[in-house]
Design an enzyme around this catalytic site. Structure first.
Site, short mmCIF file in Angstrom:
data_model
loop_
_atom_site.label_atom_id
_atom_site.label_comp_id
_atom_site.label_asym_id
_atom_site.label_seq_id
_atom_site.Cartn_x
_atom_site.Cartn_y
_atom_site.Cartn_z
N ASN A 1 -48.31 98.13 25.86
CA ASN A 1 -47.24 99.07 25.56
C ASN A 1 -46.67 99.59 26.87
O ASN A 1 -47.37 99.72 27.87
CB ASN A 1 -47.74 100.24 24.70
CG ASN A 1 -48.25 101.38 25.54
OD1 ASN A 1 -47.46 102.20 26.03
ND2 ASN A 1 -49.55 101.43 25.75
N GLY B 1 -43.76 104.81 28.09
CA GLY B 1 -43.24 105.61 29.20
C GLY B 1 -43.18 107.09 28.91
O GLY B 1 -42.22 107.78 29.28
N CYS C 1 -51.18 107.19 33.74
CA CYS C 1 -50.19 106.50 32.92
C CYS C 1 -49.57 105.37 33.74
O CYS C 1 -48.98 105.62 34.79
CB CYS C 1 -49.08 107.43 32.44
SG CYS C 1 -47.84 106.53 31.49
N ILE D 1 -61.31 104.88 29.65
CA ILE D 1 -60.28 104.52 30.61
C ILE D 1 -58.90 104.55 29.96
O ILE D 1 -58.79 104.40 28.74
CB ILE D 1 -60.52 103.11 31.19
CG1 ILE D 1 -60.65 102.08 30.09
CG2 ILE D 1 -61.75 103.10 32.07
CD1 ILE D 1 -60.80 100.64 30.53
N GLY E 1 -61.30 102.99 25.16
CA GLY E 1 -60.93 101.62 25.51
C GLY E 1 -61.49 100.60 24.55
O GLY E 1 -62.67 100.27 24.61
N GLY E 2 -60.66 100.15 23.64
CA GLY E 2 -61.02 99.03 22.78
C GLY E 2 -61.97 99.32 21.65
O GLY E 2 -62.48 98.40 21.01
N GLY F 1 -57.89 104.33 20.34
CA GLY F 1 -56.48 104.19 20.72
C GLY F 1 -55.75 103.18 19.88
O GLY F 1 -55.40 103.42 18.72
#
Lengths: 248, 304
Positions: free
Chosen positions: B69, B72, B131, B192, B244-245, B266
């Site tokens: 992704n 932004g 970011c 992370i 993370g994942g 996430g």
């Protein structure tokens, strides 16, 4: 109702070049508006595939898709009796209450499907419906006869002139002097832009985008509009003509 | 259920399951799927001082077992987050949230921290110095120990709430950066963020993402996250939120074994909006199978 549902396939047939019509059975009482979409799980792929609803009843739903990659090829290879897993009840859909006594439907390629149920509903409401459909070539064409069963005013263009008028939907609109009408449309963005520039009536335009979630969480499909930032998956896919801003 | 309780310092959570910032909007969007009060907490959409549209489309590219992704930091700006989004969330959610703060300068982080410090709905400030999708600021603050220290020190000076620093995996030595944050007074580490990635269109050869690069997340990155949490959790004395994942209850057990005191979910929220509920429902049964009495007991058991 859980918004992830499995639906059984009762038909999955080739309609035109690489273009399939799939009919599902199950409870579709959740469909509120023509132009909504479902997000379909694809085996071994991370993201679901958003596909617009072509036609629906309480217990059947029709989608039309063109094979353009792994996901749509996966769908094309499914058989009657197989099931697909979908996230349902997505997108705003067309607001048919905004339509007056007559209306123009403009569809391009695989943007044609959501206009079919829309046409049915409008005819039921005694709206005088005219339809302009555009395809690349006669081999890509589908549903023209089904629209003709609903209204006598159906115009077709193909880019190569193999059926109907040679050119784009905008050429047909100009030739038949339809540009002042209120309109509902769905098709590739370049077509939507041309239509929006040409038409002087009020329009409802259906957009597509690479989506992450399809339900408003990721901001992956945001666009700028006159009334602020909107998510194509939630505040769309249908945008009102007065709200559009184009990136030039 | 008490056996799922965990603590992030002084902050007590009913369970360790927290949707990660940027994958859960401002929370209320998910009430169409389940009662969000079952969650441990929610890390709300990353907030900046001013409203941001973010990057041009396409912002999303699919990958094997994950996605890229490049949104932004689209957000309505901190005033609207406080006065509109959190007010809307409060109508459907009776717990506190983790406020994820991003910025383009030290002053901006400090500005947003001061505002969120006064907000009763916020339990923890999660300072996002990782970011990957904004030029200037964002990740650039999180790739050196010096700037991570400086930001941590500055935000700690203006808030009495716990400060967690969200770290980037796109660094050569995440342990030294985590230690720098701890030295500056951080109360915890969130880690992370996404890994920098790209995909290219087969026909045109051009990047699929308009911004060319984006953040890679999804189950593919779980091993990277586990490894980094394992390294950091052994090296600091502050709690780590493992991110993370993670996509199922067994991933949670693994991440907590690696050293996480809680976890964030996430990308999986985007493909399965029910995932956090499913994990909370599945955890007790899995704990029974694994003879785990309380989740707290397994935090960092890989190295203890």
């Amino acid at each position: 109702m859980n918004k992830i549902q499995d639906y059984q396939i009762i038909s999955n047939v080739l309609l035109a070049k690489k273009t399939y019509e799939m009919t599902l059975t199950g409870d579709f009482s959740w469909v509120k508006n023509c132009g909504q979409f479902i997000n379909i799980s694809i085996d071994n792929k991370f993201l679901k595939r958003p596909i617009s609803i072509c036609d629906f009843s309480e217990n059947e739903l029709v989608i039309i898709y063109k094979v353009v990659g792994y996901g749509t090829d996966f769908l094309a290879n499914l058989k009657v009796g197989d099931s697909i897993n979908c996230l349902i009840d997505l997108g705003n859909g067309y607001n048919l209450d905004l339509v007056n006594d007559k209306c123009l439907l403009i569809g391009g390629g695989v943007g044609v499907p959501p206009l079919y149920s829309t046409c049915k509903k409008l005819v039921e409401k005694s709206v005088k419906v005219s339809v302009v459909l555009g395809f690349t070539s006669v081999s890509d064409m589908f549903y023209v006869d089904k629209f003709k069963e609903l209204t006598s005013d159906v115009f077709v263009s193909t880019n190569d002139g193999t059926y109907g008028d040679k050119g784009f939907v905008t050429d047909v609109i100009v030739k038949n002097n339809l540009s002042g009408m209120d309109y509902l449309t769905c098709g590739p963005e370049v077509m939507l832009k041309g239509v929006h520039k040409l038409m002087t009536g009020h329009g409802q335009l259906s957009f597509e985008a690479r989506m992450g979630c399809g339900f408003g969480a990721c901001m992956g499909c945001s666009c700028k509009t006159v009334s602020g930032y909107k998510r194509i998956c939630v505040e769309g896919p249908i945008m009102q003509s007065e709200d559009l801003l184009w990136n030039d | 259920m008490e056996r799922l309780n965990v603590n992030l310092g002084k902050v007590k959570l009913d369970n360790p399951i927290i949707p990660a910032s940027g994958t859960f909007g401002f929370g209320y969007e998910f009430t169409q799927f389940y009662d969000i009060n079952i969650l441990g907490s929610i890390s709300i959409k990353g907030t900046t001082k001013d409203a941001r549209f973010g990057n041009e489309l396409p912002r999303i590219a699919e990958c094997e077992s994950g996605m890229i992704n490049a949104v932004g930091l689209q957000n309505p700006g901190i005033d609207k987050v406080v006065n509109v989004e959190l007010v809307k969330l409060k109508q459907v959610y009776n717990k506190q949230v983790i406020s994820n703060i991003s910025g383009f300068s030290l002053d901006e982080y400090v500005y947003c921290t001061k505002i969120m410090d006064k907000n009763d709905m916020v339990s923890i400030l999660e300072i996002n110095i990782s970011c990957p999708n904004v030029k200037h600021g964002g990740m650039s603050f999180g790739t050196s120990s010096e700037s991570a220290y400086e930001i941590t020190k500055a935000v700690k000076a203006v808030t009495s709430k716990p400060v967690f620093i969200k770290l980037s995996p796109n660094v050569t030595d995440i342990v030294s950066i985590a230690k720098a944050c701890e030295d500056a007074g951080a109360d915890g580490i969130s880690m992370i963020n996404t890994l920098l990635g790209s995909r290219f269109d087969l026909k045109t050869g051009k990047p699929i993402i308009a911004n060319a690069m984006g953040g890679f997340s999804g189950s593919a990155i779980l091993p990277v996250a586990l490894r980094m949490v394992y390294q950091v959790a052994q090296s600091v004395n502050i709690p780590v939120i493992g991110i993370g994942g993670i996509s199922c209850a067994s991933d949670v057990i693994e991440m907590m074994s690696a050293g996480a005191s809680a976890v964030q979910i996430g990308a999986e929220n985007l493909r399965n909006p029910y995932v956090c509920k499913e994990i909370i429902d599945d955890l007790p049964k899995l704990m029974d199978e694994l003879n785990i009495k309380n989740l707290k007991d397994i935090i960092g058991r890989s190295f203890k």
